[in-house]
Design a protein around this motif. Sequence first.
Motif, PDB file in Angstrom:
ATOM      1  N   SER A   1     -50.996  29.870 -11.228  1.00 18.99           N
ATOM      2  CA  SER A   1     -50.493  30.746 -10.176  1.00 18.99           C
ATOM      3  C   SER A   1     -49.023  31.099 -10.368  1.00 18.99           C
TER       4      SER A   1
ATOM      5  N   TYR B   1     -53.744  24.572 -11.324  1.00 17.82           N
ATOM      6  CA  TYR B   1     -53.655  25.642 -10.334  1.00 17.82           C
ATOM      7  C   TYR B   1     -52.214  26.135 -10.204  1.00 17.82           C
TER       8      TYR B   1
ATOM      9  N   TRP C   1     -54.814  20.256  -9.571  1.00 13.52           N
ATOM     10  CA  TRP C   1     -53.688  20.827  -8.831  1.00 13.52           C
ATOM     11  C   TRP C   1     -52.630  21.335  -9.800  1.00 13.52           C
TER      12      TRP C   1
END
Length: 143
Positions: A138, A134, A131
């Motif tokens: 992003s 990510y 997570w």
Amino acid sequence: MTVAIILVATLMLFIPVWILIALELIPRRRRARLKRVGIRASGRCVSISWIDNAAVAAIEYATPDGRKFTHHTNPSYVSPFTKGGAAVIVYDPRNPRNARVADWLDGEPGSRFATWVLVALEGIFLIPQAWWIYILLSGGFDL
């Protein structure tokens, strides 16, 4: 900065994997080799030492040419051996010091439990790390 963060995050993901490989897969390959080419020898338990409430048995065995070796079992909370008792050892003909108790070629007592604990810990840490990577990729955090 982002490349360094990705590198650190990737290392964090793979360190537990390498630990798992070192603790489980390498010994498993050695046991598989012993199953294939190992030579059985009769041994005798010469001593049992207690370390932190766990027993370590020393089993002496000899090769056909008369060389004697001693195999020390991994610590176990219950020793299946008694001093002076017989045990069957399987050793590698290329390296007779590489030996295991014949009954434990599929894994020593408790070894599978330790493996599953490592797999569970990997899962616990893998999800937050994935997570975090990510979010970083992003653009969620501005560092």
